[in-house]
Design a protein around this motif. Structure first.
Motif, PDB file in Angstrom:
ATOM      1  N   GLN A  67       0.869  -1.185   0.000  1.00 39.96           N
ATOM      2  CA  GLN A  67       0.000   0.000   0.000  1.00 39.96           C
ATOM      3  C   GLN A  67       0.898   1.225   0.000  1.00 39.96           C
ATOM      4  N   ALA A  68       0.947   1.915  -1.136  1.00 40.86           N
ATOM      5  CA  ALA A  68       1.753   3.134  -1.213  1.00 40.86           C
ATOM      6  C   ALA A  68       0.830   4.288  -1.558  1.00 40.86           C
ATOM      7  N   LEU A  69       0.922   5.356  -0.774  1.00 37.44           N
ATOM      8  CA  LEU A  69       0.053   6.517  -0.962  1.00 37.44           C
ATOM      9  C   LEU A  69       0.628   7.459  -2.021  1.00 37.44           C
ATOM     10  N   ILE A  70      -0.178   7.812  -2.998  1.00 30.42           N
ATOM     11  CA  ILE A  70       0.253   8.828  -3.971  1.00 30.42           C
ATOM     12  C   ILE A  70      -0.026  10.198  -3.362  1.00 30.42           C
ATOM     13  N   PHE A  71       1.032  10.975  -3.109  1.00 36.15           N
ATOM     14  CA  PHE A  71       0.771  12.301  -2.538  1.00 36.15           C
ATOM     15  C   PHE A  71       0.994  13.407  -3.554  1.00 36.15           C
ATOM     16  N   ASP A  72       1.482  13.053  -4.721  1.00 40.42           N
ATOM     17  CA  ASP A  72       1.661  14.067  -5.761  1.00 40.42           C
ATOM     18  C   ASP A  72       2.040  13.370  -7.062  1.00 40.42           C
ATOM     19  N   SER A  73       1.913  14.074  -8.162  1.00 34.91           N
ATOM     20  CA  SER A  73       2.454  13.548  -9.408  1.00 34.91           C
ATOM     21  C   SER A  73       2.762  14.706 -10.335  1.00 34.91           C
ATOM     22  N   THR A  74       3.725  14.492 -11.215  1.00 36.46           N
ATOM     23  CA  THR A  74       4.008  15.491 -12.237  1.00 36.46           C
ATOM     24  C   THR A  74       4.074  14.754 -13.563  1.00 36.46           C
ATOM     25  N   PHE A  75       4.144  15.495 -14.628  1.00 35.57           N
ATOM     26  CA  PHE A  75       4.156  14.844 -15.925  1.00 35.57           C
ATOM     27  C   PHE A  75       5.427  15.181 -16.687  1.00 35.57           C
ATOM     28  N   ASP A  76       6.054  14.142 -17.207  1.00 31.34           N
ATOM     29  CA  ASP A  76       7.260  14.313 -17.995  1.00 31.34           C
ATOM     30  C   ASP A  76       6.917  13.897 -19.424  1.00 31.34           C
ATOM     31  N   THR A  77       7.197  14.784 -20.358  1.00 30.93           N
ATOM     32  CA  THR A  77       6.806  14.543 -21.752  1.00 30.93           C
ATOM     33  C   THR A  77       7.325  13.206 -22.272  1.00 30.93           C
ATOM     34  N   TYR A  78       8.536  12.829 -21.857  1.00 26.31           N
ATOM     35  CA  TYR A  78       9.129  11.603 -22.398  1.00 26.31           C
ATOM     36  C   TYR A  78       8.760  10.363 -21.608  1.00 26.31           C
ATOM     37  N   ARG A  79       8.602  10.521 -20.302  1.00 26.32           N
ATOM     38  CA  ARG A  79       8.461   9.343 -19.455  1.00 26.32           C
ATOM     39  C   ARG A  79       7.065   9.152 -18.883  1.00 26.32           C
ATOM     40  N   GLY A  80       6.195  10.088 -19.139  1.00 25.13           N
ATOM     41  CA  GLY A  80       4.839   9.969 -18.608  1.00 25.13           C
ATOM     42  C   GLY A  80       4.756  10.488 -17.183  1.00 25.13           C
ATOM     43  N   SER A  81       3.749  10.032 -16.463  1.00 24.22           N
ATOM     44  CA  SER A  81       3.552  10.506 -15.090  1.00 24.22           C
ATOM     45  C   SER A  81       4.691  10.076 -14.176  1.00 24.22           C
ATOM     46  N   VAL A  82       5.158  11.004 -13.369  1.00 18.94           N
ATOM     47  CA  VAL A  82       6.082  10.668 -12.294  1.00 18.94           C
ATOM     48  C   VAL A  82       5.237  10.732 -11.029  1.00 18.94           C
ATOM     49  N   VAL A  83       5.091   9.588 -10.382  1.00 25.08           N
ATOM     50  CA  VAL A  83       4.188   9.499  -9.242  1.00 25.08           C
ATOM     51  C   VAL A  83       5.001   9.515  -7.956  1.00 25.08           C
ATOM     52  N   TYR A  84       4.670  10.437  -7.054  1.00 26.22           N
ATOM     53  CA  TYR A  84       5.366  10.506  -5.766  1.00 26.22           C
ATOM     54  C   TYR A  84       4.596   9.685  -4.741  1.00 26.22           C
ATOM     55  N   VAL A  85       5.289   8.766  -4.096  1.00 25.98           N
ATOM     56  CA  VAL A  85       4.584   7.885  -3.167  1.00 25.98           C
ATOM     57  C   VAL A  85       5.257   7.819  -1.803  1.00 25.98           C
ATOM     58  N   ARG A  86       4.459   7.480  -0.826  1.00 29.84           N
ATOM     59  CA  ARG A  86       4.938   7.121   0.491  1.00 29.84           C
ATOM     60  C   ARG A  86       4.469   5.681   0.709  1.00 29.84           C
ATOM     61  N   VAL A  87       5.423   4.772   0.852  1.00 28.91           N
ATOM     62  CA  VAL A  87       5.059   3.375   1.083  1.00 28.91           C
ATOM     63  C   VAL A  87       4.587   3.242   2.522  1.00 28.91           C
ATOM     64  N   LYS A  88       3.369   2.711   2.694  1.00 32.23           N
ATOM     65  CA  LYS A  88       2.831   2.527   4.044  1.00 32.23           C
ATOM     66  C   LYS A  88       3.055   1.084   4.492  1.00 32.23           C
ATOM     67  N   GLU A  89       2.727   0.139   3.620  1.00 29.46           N
ATOM     68  CA  GLU A  89       2.878  -1.280   3.943  1.00 29.46           C
ATOM     69  C   GLU A  89       3.500  -1.978   2.746  1.00 29.46           C
ATOM     70  N   GLY A  90       4.271  -3.029   3.013  1.00 28.37           N
ATOM     71  CA  GLY A  90       4.816  -3.840   1.936  1.00 28.37           C
ATOM     72  C   GLY A  90       6.048  -3.224   1.307  1.00 28.37           C
ATOM     73  N   THR A  91       6.484  -3.824   0.215  1.00 28.03           N
ATOM     74  CA  THR A  91       7.703  -3.377  -0.448  1.00 28.03           C
ATOM     75  C   THR A  91       7.450  -3.280  -1.949  1.00 28.03           C
ATOM     76  N   LEU A  92       7.869  -2.168  -2.520  1.00 31.90           N
ATOM     77  CA  LEU A  92       7.734  -1.956  -3.963  1.00 31.90           C
ATOM     78  C   LEU A  92       9.107  -2.167  -4.587  1.00 31.90           C
TER      79      LEU A  92
END
Ligand code: GDP
Ligand code: MG
Length: 598
Positions: free
Chosen positions: A194-219
């Motif tokens: 369970q990782a919380l998305i607290f923000d995101s930005t968009f990069d023309t080449y790479r798509g969405s950059v998603v900022y997360v805080r991992v609450k449980e588990g491992t990504l």
């Protein structure tokens, strides 16, 4: 990564109390940035933010820190947007933290956003670390302000840190206090992700950059992931830590803050507040608190030159990539032609978008009066949502109109209480209560229709209090009101873009003032222009712009710097923006006439 070594925190403050400056000092003190790399207020990256000194989008940064006892820590500073329009985003950013530094300007004292942010932080159960900033100022009153802070949050005034983010005094103590007081994150590395998305930005080449805080588990890098609210599925092609640049890593464990890139082409898939999990053996539940943010304020945006319609569409599309809260739909106005009905979170958001359309895309636009969303109960028991006043159904078919209400907190020196209560009363406000913060400062609480504060409330509040009062608000609910549609006709034709929704008791006064203002704003033409304000078929006010003669004098405009004036000034810059409405030439200012009425 050992969770006991992680501290996730944010800084909350009223605007200008020194949040960004303190963040800069923390980056410097931890060696995350050398002074050479240091550019004032690195975290405010958008040009517009830098210019206005406000943080519009939140970001995060990871700082290595060695405590005086030699122990090493990782501090994640999560920056929160600093404006009331973005309350939901602030609450999600806070949810990614365990602690909050509450910065209060030692000369200004507690202000409206200090309190609204503090409530949000307390609501997320964060450990609050109070900090008095700007103690270097001769006008600082650290004892008094420290006392008023502890009156609010409890604790001992002597415990409040004294800091100057400008000179750097006390900054080390802030870092020590973070390690001492902010609880380390918890979470099971083997639990479903369970990782919380607290923000995101968009990069023309790479798509969405998603900022997360991992609450449980491992990504882990390469994992097949799912965004739970939108059910969108991607691969975590790259994950990493947020240093000044993105730093790729192989895994993010519980408590860690970082980014995920997965060739996400549609930002709508990556909603702030959503939960990232694994496609296989994923979490069964989303993290709590997710909300679909809905725009609160709407305005028509039209190209001055109708040939620019497609360019305007392309520009809005681009802006939306970075700004999921922005909504737009094509609309047609008999007066203005083809354009868009654009939805914003609030007035600042609206101003930012208008400015970006102008600055980044060089578009000449005409904007109409901002309005809120109305829910209309019809006599046939259906209901409809109205985002454009000219779409208001026929009065005969309306049972009830509901409008959004907000809870407002106004913090002011006692001497302005009377004037500000008058303002709230005038804006159909309902008094709730007042609380003394110190002997000479009051927190005044009102419930008000959002429509009454969307445009010039803030400016009025500032001028009535000589700049000393501050104000914040939060949506509470929709309430039924006696509202009517006020139409404007030019030479007998209703100009849809000039229709507004007003309270029945204010309609006559408003109709009269609006026609007078339009008479001032519409330039003289080769023929008389009749301006009429009407409720349904009933004309309630009339003015005439006399046909042009030789002695026309140029209009002159004042130099007030208030927000509403700035908005108007903006519209006047560059080419004189005129729209042909029937045979009548109407300048852009006319569509915002309500803003310039006294
Ligand atoms: P923010 O809106 O909370 O991010 O505030 P900023 O960090 O942009 O600071 C607002 C203004 O206060 C800027 O002009 C800063 O230079 C100034 N400022 C910040 N901290 C201090 C301080 O400790 N002492 C003094 N004298 N000025 C400060
Ligand atoms: Mg700032």
């Amino acid at each position: 990564m050992d969770q006991s070594r992680i501290r996730n925190f944010c800084i909350i403050a009223h605007i200008d109390h020194g949040k960004s400056t303190l963040a800069d000092r923390l980056l410097e003190a931890t060696g995350t940035l050398t002074s050479r790399e240091m550019q004032a207020q690195v975290l405010d990256s958008m040009d517009l933010e830098r210019e206005r000194g406000i943080t519009i989008k939140s970001h995060a940064i990871r700082m290595p820190y060695t405590a005086p006892d030699g122990e090493k820590y990782v501090l994640n500073l999560i920056d929160t947007p600093g404006h009331v329009d973005f309350t939901y985003e602030v609450s999600r950013a806070l949810n990614a933290c365990e602690g909050a530094i509450l910065v209060v300007d030692a000369a200004q004292g507690i202000e409206a956003q200090t309190i609204s942010n503090l409530y949000l932080a307390i609501g997320q159960d964060l450990e609050i670390i109070p900090v008095l900033n700007k103690v270097d100022l001769p006008s600082a009153q650290p004892e008094l302000v420290a006392q008023s802070i502890t009156d609010l949050i409890g604790g001992d005034p002597d415990d409040v840190l004294h800091v100057s983010a400008k000179t750097g005094v006390g900054v080390d103590k802030v870092l020590e206090r973070i390690v001492e007081r902010v609880p380390p994150p918890t979470g099971d590395p083997k639990a479903p992700l369970q990782a919380l998305i607290f923000d995101s930005t968009f990069d023309t080449y790479r798509g969405s950059v998603v900022y997360v805080r991992v609450k449980e588990g491992t990504l882990r890098k390469g994992d097949a992931i799912e965004f739970m609210a939108t059910h969108a599925r991607y691969n975590a092609e790259e994950i990493g830590h947020l240093k000044l640049k993105m730093a790729p890593v192989q895994e993010l464990g519980p408590g860690e803050v970082g980014y995920v890139i997965g060739s996400v082409k549609d930002v709508a898939d990556t909603r702030v507040g959503d939960t990232v999990t694994h496609q296989r053996r994923g979490a069964s539940e989303q993290l709590p608190g997710y909300r679909d943010v809905k725009p609160m304020v709407f305005s028509g945006i039209y190209p001055t030159d109708s040939n620019d319609f497609e360019d305007l569409r392309a520009a809005l599309e681009k802006l939306q990539l970075n700004d999921a809260a922005l909504t737009y739909e094509p609309e047609t106005s008999a007066a203005l032609g083809f354009g868009f009905r654009v939805g914003f979170l609030g007035m600042l958001h609206m101003e930012v978008v208008q400015e970006r359309l102008d600055r980044e895309f060089g578009l000449d636009i005409v904007t109409t009066m901002p309005n809120v969303r109305y829910t209309v109960e019809l006599t046939d028991d259906n209901h409809t949502e109205v985002e454009n006043p000219s779409d208001m159904p026929d009065p005969g078919s309306i049972k009830e109109i509901r409008e959004p209400y907000v809870k407002a907190e106004i913090i002011t020196p006692t001497e302005y209480v009377g004037a500000l209560m008058g303002l709230c009363q005038d804006r159909r406000g309902t008094y709730v209560t007042q609380e003394y913060l110190t002997t000479d400062r009051v927190n005044l609480k009102y419930e008000l229709p959002l429509a009454e504060i969307v445009f010039d409330f803030y400016d009025k509040l500032k001028s009535l209090s000589r700049g000393y009062a501050s104000f914040d608000y939060e949506f509470i609910e929709e309430r039924a009101s006696k509202l009517v549609k006020l139409d404007v006709m030019l030479n007998g034709d209703t100009v849809d873009a000039l229709s507004t929704i007003v309270h029945r008791e204010k309609a006559y006064d408003m109709g009269r003032k609006l026609s007078q203002k339009l008479r001032e704003l519409i330039p003289r033409q080769l023929f008389d222009v009749a301006i009429q304000a009407a409720l349904g078929n009933k004309v309630i006010a009339r003015e005439t712009v006399k046909a042009l003669r030789k002695d026309v004098t140029a209009k002159c405009y004042g130099g007030d710097i208030s927000r509403k004036r700035k908005l108007l000034e903006k519209q006047k810059e560059g080419k004189k923006r005129m729209k042909q409405v029937g045979a009548v030439e109407v300048p852009q200012e006319a569509f915002l006439a309500v803003l310039s009425m006294e």
